[in-house]
Design a protein around this motif. Structure first.
Motif, PDB file in Angstrom:
ATOM      1  N   PRO A 212      -1.389 -11.997  -5.184  1.00 60.25           N
ATOM      2  CA  PRO A 212      -1.653 -10.611  -5.721  1.00 60.25           C
ATOM      3  C   PRO A 212      -0.501  -9.607  -5.124  1.00 60.25           C
ATOM      4  CG  PRO A 212      -3.732 -11.495  -5.130  1.00 60.25           C
ATOM      5  CD  PRO A 212      -2.649 -12.418  -4.544  1.00 60.25           C
ATOM      6  N   LEU A 213       0.160  -9.847  -4.199  1.00 57.78           N
ATOM      7  CA  LEU A 213       1.089  -8.947  -3.615  1.00 57.78           C
ATOM      8  C   LEU A 213       2.463  -8.904  -4.250  1.00 57.78           C
ATOM      9  CD1 LEU A 213       0.322  -9.396   0.139  1.00 57.78           C
ATOM     10  CD2 LEU A 213      -0.477  -7.557  -1.270  1.00 57.78           C
ATOM     11  N   PHE A 214       2.823  -9.984  -4.969  1.00 56.44           N
ATOM     12  CA  PHE A 214       4.106 -10.223  -5.501  1.00 56.44           C
ATOM     13  C   PHE A 214       4.102  -9.836  -7.046  1.00 56.44           C
ATOM     14  CE2 PHE A 214       4.437 -12.418  -1.436  1.00 56.44           C
ATOM     15  CZ  PHE A 214       5.557 -12.065  -1.221  1.00 56.44           C
ATOM     16  N   ALA A 215       5.103  -9.136  -7.124  1.00 55.93           N
ATOM     17  CA  ALA A 215       5.131  -8.635  -8.664  1.00 55.93           C
ATOM     18  C   ALA A 215       6.327  -9.367  -9.494  1.00 55.93           C
ATOM     19  CB  ALA A 215       5.387  -7.130  -8.856  1.00 55.93           C
ATOM     20  N   ALA A 216       6.945 -10.361  -8.785  1.00 52.64           N
ATOM     21  CA  ALA A 216       8.067 -11.207  -9.417  1.00 52.64           C
ATOM     22  C   ALA A 216       8.146 -12.354  -8.520  1.00 52.64           C
ATOM     23  CB  ALA A 216       9.369 -10.453  -9.730  1.00 52.64           C
ATOM     24  N   VAL A 217       8.203 -13.556  -9.128  1.00 51.63           N
ATOM     25  CA  VAL A 217       8.487 -14.555  -8.178  1.00 51.63           C
ATOM     26  C   VAL A 217       9.518 -15.670  -8.971  1.00 51.63           C
ATOM     27  CG1 VAL A 217       7.696 -16.982  -7.688  1.00 51.63           C
ATOM     28  CG2 VAL A 217       6.118 -14.783  -7.427  1.00 51.63           C
TER      29      VAL A 217
ATOM     30  N   TRP B  46      17.753 -11.608 -10.969  1.00 52.41           N
ATOM     31  CA  TRP B  46      16.803 -11.649 -11.498  1.00 52.41           C
ATOM     32  C   TRP B  46      15.431 -11.139 -11.171  1.00 52.41           C
ATOM     33  CZ3 TRP B  46      12.232 -14.379 -12.098  1.00 52.41           C
ATOM     34  CH2 TRP B  46      11.595 -14.549 -13.400  1.00 52.41           C
ATOM     35  N   VAL B  47      15.012 -11.240  -9.951  1.00 58.56           N
ATOM     36  CA  VAL B  47      14.054 -10.684  -9.211  1.00 58.56           C
ATOM     37  C   VAL B  47      14.041  -9.268  -9.213  1.00 58.56           C
ATOM     38  CG1 VAL B  47      12.473 -10.702  -7.123  1.00 58.56           C
ATOM     39  CG2 VAL B  47      13.711 -12.979  -7.946  1.00 58.56           C
ATOM     40  N   LEU B  48      15.018  -8.720  -8.941  1.00 56.56           N
ATOM     41  CA  LEU B  48      15.403  -7.191  -8.771  1.00 56.56           C
ATOM     42  C   LEU B  48      14.965  -6.612 -10.076  1.00 56.56           C
ATOM     43  CD1 LEU B  48      18.338  -6.780  -6.289  1.00 56.56           C
ATOM     44  CD2 LEU B  48      15.884  -6.386  -5.589  1.00 56.56           C
ATOM     45  N   GLU B  49      15.427  -7.148 -11.117  1.00 54.40           N
ATOM     46  CA  GLU B  49      15.443  -6.642 -12.524  1.00 54.40           C
ATOM     47  C   GLU B  49      13.736  -6.570 -12.885  1.00 54.40           C
ATOM     48  OE1 GLU B  49      17.596  -9.367 -15.048  1.00 54.40           O
ATOM     49  OE2 GLU B  49      19.513  -8.672 -14.215  1.00 54.40           O
TER      50      GLU B  49
ATOM     51  N   ASP C 232       0.742  -1.175   0.124  1.00 52.14           N
ATOM     52  CA  ASP C 232      -0.025   0.056   0.162  1.00 52.14           C
ATOM     53  C   ASP C 232       0.934   1.127  -0.061  1.00 52.14           C
ATOM     54  OD1 ASP C 232      -2.416  -1.402   0.023  1.00 52.14           O
ATOM     55  OD2 ASP C 232      -2.670  -1.202   2.195  1.00 52.14           O
ATOM     56  N   ARG C 233       1.930   1.092   0.544  1.00 51.43           N
ATOM     57  CA  ARG C 233       2.881   2.449   0.668  1.00 51.43           C
ATOM     58  C   ARG C 233       3.938   2.368  -0.801  1.00 51.43           C
ATOM     59  NH1 ARG C 233       6.067   2.886   6.368  1.00 51.43           N
ATOM     60  NH2 ARG C 233       6.100   4.945   5.389  1.00 51.43           N
ATOM     61  N   GLY C 234       3.605   1.499  -1.924  1.00 54.88           N
ATOM     62  CA  GLY C 234       4.122   1.587  -3.056  1.00 54.88           C
ATOM     63  C   GLY C 234       5.161   0.692  -3.183  1.00 54.88           C
ATOM     64  N   VAL C 235       5.604   0.005  -2.232  1.00 56.26           N
ATOM     65  CA  VAL C 235       6.684  -0.886  -2.312  1.00 56.26           C
ATOM     66  C   VAL C 235       6.216  -2.026  -3.198  1.00 56.26           C
ATOM     67  CG1 VAL C 235       8.535  -2.380  -1.050  1.00 56.26           C
ATOM     68  CG2 VAL C 235       7.409  -0.279  -0.007  1.00 56.26           C
ATOM     69  N   ARG C 236       7.328  -2.437  -4.250  1.00 52.78           N
ATOM     70  CA  ARG C 236       7.239  -3.444  -5.037  1.00 52.78           C
ATOM     71  C   ARG C 236       7.884  -4.862  -4.477  1.00 52.78           C
ATOM     72  NH1 ARG C 236       5.656  -2.987  -9.850  1.00 52.78           N
ATOM     73  NH2 ARG C 236       6.922  -4.556 -11.193  1.00 52.78           N
ATOM     74  N   LEU C 237       6.949  -5.874  -4.325  1.00 51.25           N
ATOM     75  CA  LEU C 237       7.509  -7.088  -3.656  1.00 51.25           C
ATOM     76  C   LEU C 237       7.809  -8.176  -4.513  1.00 51.25           C
ATOM     77  CD1 LEU C 237       4.832  -7.128  -0.997  1.00 51.25           C
ATOM     78  CD2 LEU C 237       6.886  -5.773  -1.004  1.00 51.25           C
ATOM     79  N   GLY C 238       9.020  -8.907  -4.257  1.00 49.98           N
ATOM     80  CA  GLY C 238       9.257 -10.031  -5.074  1.00 49.98           C
ATOM     81  C   GLY C 238       9.736 -11.237  -4.216  1.00 49.98           C
ATOM     82  N   LEU C 239       9.659 -12.488  -4.601  1.00 44.99           N
ATOM     83  CA  LEU C 239       9.866 -13.644  -4.024  1.00 44.99           C
ATOM     84  C   LEU C 239      11.126 -14.315  -4.659  1.00 44.99           C
ATOM     85  CD1 LEU C 239       8.619 -15.525  -1.477  1.00 44.99           C
ATOM     86  CD2 LEU C 239       7.960 -16.867  -3.520  1.00 44.99           C
ATOM     87  N   CYS C 240      12.272 -14.661  -3.612  1.00 52.61           N
ATOM     88  CA  CYS C 240      13.302 -15.386  -4.107  1.00 52.61           C
ATOM     89  C   CYS C 240      13.514 -16.629  -3.121  1.00 52.61           C
ATOM     90  CB  CYS C 240      14.395 -14.481  -4.259  1.00 52.61           C
ATOM     91  SG  CYS C 240      15.944 -15.156  -5.041  1.00 52.61           S
ATOM     92  N   THR C 241      13.263 -17.779  -3.801  1.00 52.26           N
ATOM     93  CA  THR C 241      13.244 -18.972  -2.989  1.00 52.26           C
ATOM     94  C   THR C 241      13.877 -20.058  -3.600  1.00 52.26           C
ATOM     95  OG1 THR C 241      11.759 -20.757  -1.910  1.00 52.26           O
ATOM     96  CG2 THR C 241      10.771 -19.366  -3.659  1.00 52.26           C
TER      97      THR C 241
END
Length: 227
Positions: free
Chosen positions: A132-137, A155-158, A105-114
């Protein structure tokens, strides 16, 4: 006031979800299928973090049987295919959904690296309402490399549009040495959660911050950004 981090990348097992009970149950089902004795959850907790292939290798080794590159494949396939046979889903750690939603909600883009396989990771995120919260997995089989290799995190950061940001604008949140090493490889700060599966004293991981509670993450990151 804008949040000081534009992108945050999270580990899954031991950071967002307590998956050890599920993984123990599924792993013991696979061990039984191949006539191996069961393991305790305490044993399995020490094996989590390096991906499913390594997990089943370690499990078989712990029961007195070795797996080579050929014999590991049918075992791994059974483990992955039976992961969702049970109705029970992995349990989110306290504060995870609310904190992730607040960051988004504060505009932070979230990614998952597992290092967990991507198809299982995506199914878990969906089942737990986090997808829905994750823009990259990126799972452990998404790329030819996985953590602790920094290219996995890069890769996720990109895909979050954060590869060109200064290190203060992106961070990694995890629970073990693979997360810390990957973060250091790409030059971003790293937060370690104390409750996960570190396989060594958490204080020795080399993280910038260690937290006991996930809900403390936003405030800790703001303090980290202020130096």
């Amino acid at each position: 006031m804008p949040f000081p981090f534009a992108a945050l990348v999270f580990d899954l097992d031991g950071t967002l979800i307590d998956s050890a009970p599920d993984m123990t149950r599924v792993l013991n089902r696979t061990l039984a299928h191949f006539d191996r004795p069961a393991l305790t959850e305490a044993q399995v907790r020490t094996m989590i973090g390096d991906g499913s292939a390594t997990l089943v290798r370690q499990a078989f080794a712990a029961t007195g049987a070795g797996l080579d590159d050929a014999t590991v494949q049918p075992v791994l396939r059974h483990y992955l295919d039976s992961y969702f046979e049970d109705e029970e889903a992995s349990v989110l750690y306290p504060g995870v959904p609310e904190t992730l939603a607040a960051l988004a909600d504060r505009g932070v883009r979230l990614g998952l690296c597992t290092n967990k396989p991507e198809r299982i990771s995506r199914k878990l995120l969906d089942a737990l309402g986090l997808a829905p919260l994750f823009a990259a997995v990126a799972g452990g089989d998404t790329l030819p490399v996985k953590k602790p290799d920094g290219r996995h995190l890069a890769w996720v950061l990109e895909r979050l549009g954060a590869d060109g940001l200064a290190s203060a604008r992106a961070a990694m949140i995890g629970d073990n040495g693979n997360d810390v090493k990957a973060a250091r490889a790409v030059g971003v700060p790293v937060v370690a959660m104390s409750y996960g599966y570190p396989r060594m004293p958490v204080a020795d991981l080399g993280a910038d911050i260690i937290l006991d509670h996930f809900a403390d993450l936003p405030g800790a990151l703001e303090c980290l950004a202020r130096g």
